[in-house]
Design an enzyme around this catalytic site. Sequence first.
Site, PDB file in Angstrom:
ATOM      1  N   PHE A 140      16.315  -0.348  -1.249  1.00 56.92           N
ATOM      2  CA  PHE A 140      15.681   0.837  -0.130  1.00 56.92           C
ATOM      3  C   PHE A 140      14.462   1.211  -0.891  1.00 56.92           C
ATOM      4  O   PHE A 140      14.186   1.567  -2.105  1.00 56.92           O
ATOM      5  CB  PHE A 140      16.327   2.080  -0.400  1.00 56.92           C
ATOM      6  N   GLY A 141      13.247   0.803  -0.274  1.00 60.23           N
ATOM      7  CA  GLY A 141      12.035   1.439  -0.620  1.00 60.23           C
ATOM      8  C   GLY A 141      11.476   2.603   0.177  1.00 60.23           C
ATOM      9  O   GLY A 141      11.606   2.657   1.363  1.00 60.23           O
ATOM     10  N   TYR A 142      10.656   3.689  -0.615  1.00 61.15           N
ATOM     11  CA  TYR A 142      10.328   4.647   0.218  1.00 61.15           C
ATOM     12  C   TYR A 142       8.866   5.039  -0.250  1.00 61.15           C
ATOM     13  O   TYR A 142       8.142   6.036   0.294  1.00 61.15           O
ATOM     14  CB  TYR A 142      11.109   5.911  -0.279  1.00 61.15           C
ATOM     15  N   GLY A 143       8.166   4.242  -1.131  1.00 57.88           N
ATOM     16  CA  GLY A 143       7.019   4.384  -1.835  1.00 57.88           C
ATOM     17  C   GLY A 143       6.054   3.049  -1.494  1.00 57.88           C
ATOM     18  O   GLY A 143       6.142   2.674  -0.530  1.00 57.88           O
ATOM     19  N   SER A 144       5.764   2.768  -2.683  1.00 60.30           N
ATOM     20  CA  SER A 144       4.871   1.454  -2.565  1.00 60.30           C
ATOM     21  C   SER A 144       5.528   0.287  -2.403  1.00 60.30           C
ATOM     22  O   SER A 144       4.944  -0.585  -1.481  1.00 60.30           O
ATOM     23  CB  SER A 144       4.055   1.111  -3.837  1.00 60.30           C
ATOM     24  N   GLU A 194       7.855  -1.260 -11.692  1.00 59.21           N
ATOM     25  CA  GLU A 194       8.215   0.031 -11.967  1.00 59.21           C
ATOM     26  C   GLU A 194       9.057   0.758 -12.914  1.00 59.21           C
ATOM     27  O   GLU A 194       9.904   1.332 -13.179  1.00 59.21           O
ATOM     28  CB  GLU A 194       9.287   0.412 -10.449  1.00 59.21           C
TER      29      GLU A 194
HETATM   30  C1  BEZ Z   1       9.700   2.607  -3.554  1.00 56.24           C
HETATM   31  O1  BEZ Z   1      10.812   2.820  -3.083  1.00 56.24           O
HETATM   32  O2  BEZ Z   1       8.605   2.295  -2.816  1.00 56.24           O
HETATM   33  C2  BEZ Z   1       9.436   2.845  -5.027  1.00 56.24           C
HETATM   34  C3  BEZ Z   1      10.260   3.458  -5.737  1.00 56.24           C
HETATM   35  C4  BEZ Z   1      10.018   3.549  -7.237  1.00 56.24           C
HETATM   36  C5  BEZ Z   1       8.950   2.944  -7.660  1.00 56.24           C
HETATM   37  C6  BEZ Z   1       8.154   2.341  -6.916  1.00 56.24           C
HETATM   38  C7  BEZ Z   1       8.303   2.176  -5.650  1.00 56.24           C
END
Ligand code: BEZ
Length: 196
Positions: free
Chosen positions: A25-29, A100
């Site tokens: 699951f991605g929530y940022g970059s 990360e």
């Molecule tokens: C992401 O979910 O996009 C993410 C989470 C932690 C570090 C970098 C990206």
Amino acid sequence: MMSADTRQLNAMQKLPETGDDIWLFGYGSLIYKVDFPYLERRPAKIFNWQRRFWQGSHDHRGTPEAPGRVATLIETPGASCEGMAYRVSPSVFTQLDYREKNGYLRVNTELHFADNQVSTGLTYIATADNSAYLGPASEQDIAKHIARSKGASGENSEYLLQLAQSLRQLKIEDPHVFAIENWLTKLTTQHSTLST
Ligand code: BEZ
């Protein structure tokens, strides 16, 4: 306090055997910077977490002396966070553990898809006990902080603006991200008006 370099801690966690793919699951970059192979991707939601720009970045969007601010997930009963899920092979985690490594640990999570399907998966979170953690601040102060930060991956503002743009494209509402974006836009417009 946990070290900001989380590579060793993540490597100690057991992943399924090669061949068994896993939902990430991605929530940022991870929403807009997809530099890893994936088998499938689908918008997904996780419950009892919210996206907050409370993690310091010593590597990508800041430096150890002047950390940037990037997203993490904060456990919040009743809240939810929408993002993008990728079905990946376990080997992808070696690459992402490196990308990360600045405070992020892998945790298990339940992913909810639009068709009510539910799967288990993994996400990366930076908790308050890592030494790069910055914690809460007003959205205006977060915008000011982001406006002056940059690191090896570029301007901190680029991270925020790319994420906000991707969330809009996915029709994901996130008042925290959009409020920071508004403040940031005001700051940069003011700045360019003053310097002309
Ligand atoms: C992401 O979910 O996009 C993410 C989470 C932690 C570090 C970098 C990206």
